[in-house]
Design an enzyme around this catalytic site. Structure first.
Site, short mmCIF file in Angstrom:
data_model
loop_
_atom_site.label_atom_id
_atom_site.label_comp_id
_atom_site.label_asym_id
_atom_site.label_seq_id
_atom_site.Cartn_x
_atom_site.Cartn_y
_atom_site.Cartn_z
CG HIS A 140 70.62 19.18 17.75
ND1 HIS A 140 69.69 19.87 17.02
CD2 HIS A 140 70.19 17.90 17.78
CE1 HIS A 140 68.74 19.04 16.63
NE2 HIS A 140 69.02 17.83 17.08
CG ASP A 217 70.73 22.16 23.47
OD1 ASP A 217 69.92 21.48 24.15
OD2 ASP A 217 70.97 21.94 22.28
CD GLN A 220 70.15 14.28 23.74
OE1 GLN A 220 69.99 13.30 24.47
NE2 GLN A 220 69.49 14.42 22.60
CE LYS A 243 65.98 15.64 22.39
NZ LYS A 243 65.82 14.83 21.20
CB CYS A 381 70.13 17.06 14.11
SG CYS A 381 68.62 16.37 13.47
#
Lengths: 423, 150
Positions: A140, A217, A220, A243, A381
């Site tokens: 991202h 990261d 997600q 999220k 993104c």
């Protein structure tokens, strides 16, 4: 705590064996009852942000109605209550990530700030001219640009681990890139544009063999699978509350205590100090050293409720259900002539990026919206990912545990409508 | 489907499928790139002037049906116009796209461009339809830079 539910087998449409009672779960999300353009809302944009269960909305509301006060400084009743609840979230997140110490849980605005904190604090101190930072081809923008800025500041070099046409990292290339100059590896646990679940445990192992720390990261990943930072042995892990069915503007950076101890403050101000004179300032202990200013208290408290909620359902059960949903959706969409799924890794989370021959994703998005179906259309993104696959954009349906196979059917019917308009 | 079919009218679908003046103009004296960071739509507009008159105009790029059709129809409608006439036309098109009160009265004499009036029902798509126009404007101002819908 609040919405913890026993595993039940639904009498509804649910396939026998699925431990989640989706019909009941859906009742926890007031927004899902809504109609859009006269049609029931089918929310398939969970990778952008997730919807909030009533318990999260209630927690935020309760704070403002009954506890509103500043934390970490008041000697009065409200401040003590708010502080206790805010800090309770830290303990909940520690358990959620299986971190060994709550001092390793730093509250930030979201994943983006988590990464920026590491680049500007850890990076500015330890990355020097000639050093290299490794990221991957599927990151991202928020796991690309902060490193680019750091590299420019330090005179370091950003190198990219490539992927194959299914959207899987080339690990042999990764090993080749890992070298004496590598100072840090930053990788998405799950790709937001492709859905790929990266072999992060192996990635960390390979880096640690060469003494290189790894940032994951988790934006997600954290909402969709159980994360154990000790088992992964990652050095940093960051995710966003919104999220994870929590409020926007609150997120978490996990960092191993020795790293955090060695790092200078990220921002300066109140709460991050222990003693200030005009000659010298002593910084506060972990994690407060990294938490300058009044934080998003309501957000933190809401995040605590969200963590309780998903833990109550169970991350294993969520992952299993979403796998089933992804398999169903992949099969149904792939059967449409002219539709191509982008991101076909063997290990995937419930993200389905696709393109339709002769139709731009933006037009797909508009027509689906009129059917009540919310998807994302664009570059997500992740413009380098789009370039890698030679598409200007994709349409992306991303699922959460409150989505159903019936909703996938609505999506499929919507795509057929798109084809009808364009053919 | 009424608002949808108003948006995706036959004329628009046709221009999307076979865009007019969709090529590079080698001897253009004005050119600009347009970019919509929201959806990744890209367009390059080429203009060849004869004094104040737009002698040739063309475009290249990638985008959704709305942005492509809008660019295609723009090139058709601007050919032969003076810079001043083009500016005035853009003003009226913009009013139509954003659904500004009183714009409908003007839509009648916008000719073919009036098929884009359905866009105002889709606020998220106004930028798609106006991208090529903004880019044309940037080319005429000879800013030399990139037009953006932001």
């Amino acid at each position: 705590m609040k919405r913890a539910r026993p595993a039940t087998v639904s009498e509804g449409w649910e396939k026998a064996g699925s431990p989640l009672d989706i019909a009941r779960i859906r009742q926890d999300f007031p927004i899902l009852r809504q109609r859009v353009h006269g049609k029931p809302l089918v929310y398939l944009d969970n990778a952008a942000t997730s919807q909030k269960p009533q318990c999260v909305i209630d927690a935020v509301r309760r704070y403002y109605e009954a506890e509103n006060s500043n934390i970490h400084r008041g000697i009065h009743y409200l401040s003590e209550r708010a502080t206790a609840e805010y800090e309770e979230t830290r303990a909940k997140v520690q358990r959620f990530l299986n971190a060994s110490d709550s001092r390793e849980i730093v509250f930030v605005r979201g994943t983006t700030e988590g990464i920026n904190l590491v680049t500007q604090s850890y990076g500015r101190k330890f990355v020097k001219a000639g050093d290299e930072i490794l990221i991957t081809a599927m990151e991202h923008h928020s796991n690309i640009v902060p490193w680019q800025i750091l590299c420019e500041q330090a005179g370091a070099r950003l190198r990219v681990i490539p992927m194959n046409h299914d959207g899987e990292l080339l690990l042999e290339e990764y090993e080749r890139l890992l070298g004496g100059r590598t100072k840090l590896v930053a990788v998405a646990h799950v790709s937001n544009a492709l859905g790929t679940v990266n072999p992060v445990k192996q990635i960390v192992e390979l880096a640690h063999r060469r003494g290189v720390p790894v940032l994951l990261d988790g934006a997600q990943a954290a909402p969709h699978m159980a994360v154990d930072v000790q088992a992964l042995d990652c050095d940093f892990y960051t995710f966003s509350g919104h999220k994870l069915f929590g409020p926007t503007g609150i997120g978490v950076l996990y960092g191993k205590a020795p790293h955090l101890e060695a790092m200078p403050p990220y921002q300066a101000g109140g709460d991050m100090i222990s003693l200030v004179t005009f000659e010298k300032t002593h910084y506060n202990v972990l994690p407060y050293k990294f938490e300058a200013g009044t934080p998003h208290i309501a957000g933190g408290i809401g995040l605590g409720a969200a963590v309780d909620y998903v833990t109550g359902i169970g991350l294993e059960a969520i992952a299993a259900y979403e796998r089933e949903l992804l398999a169903y959706a992949t099969q149904a969409l792939s059967a449409i002539r002219g539709l191509k799924v982008i991101g076909t890794a063997k290990e995937k989370a419930a993200v389905l990026s696709f393109v339709l021959e002769g139709v731009h994703p933006h037009d797909i998005g508009t027509i689906l919206d009129r059917e009540g179906v919310a998807i994302r259309a664009g570059h997500h993104c992740a413009m380098p990912v789009m370039q890698r696959f030679g598409v200007p954009a994709t349409a992306r349906a991303s699922f959460a545990f409150y989505n159903t196979k019936e909703e996938v059917d609505v999506l499929v019917r919507g795509v057929h409508k798109v084809l009808k308009v364009f053919r | 489907m009424s608002e949808l079919s108003e948006l995706y009218q036959e004329v628009i679908l046709d221009h999307n499928k076979s865009p007019r003046n969709f090529h590079k103009l080698k001897d253009a004296d004005r050119t600009a790139d347009g970019y919509n960071p929201l959806c990744g739509d890209k367009v390059t507009v080429y203009v060849k002037l004869d004094g104040e008159v737009i002698r040739e105009i063309s475009f290249e790029g990638s985008g959704c049906a709305i942005s492509k059709a809008s660019a295609s129809m723009m090139t058709e409608s601007l050919k032969g116009k003076t810079a001043g006439e083009a500016e005035a036309l853009f003003d009226r098109v913009h009013k139509m796209l954003t659904g500004e009160p009183g714009a409908n009265g003007g839509a009648a004499d916008l000719g073919k461009l009036a098929v884009l009036s359905g866009v105002c029902q889709f606020p998220a798509r106004v930028k798609c339809a106006s991208l090529s126009w903004h880019t044309f404007q940037a080319a005429m101002k000879k800013a030399g830079g990139t037009a953006s819908t932001e």
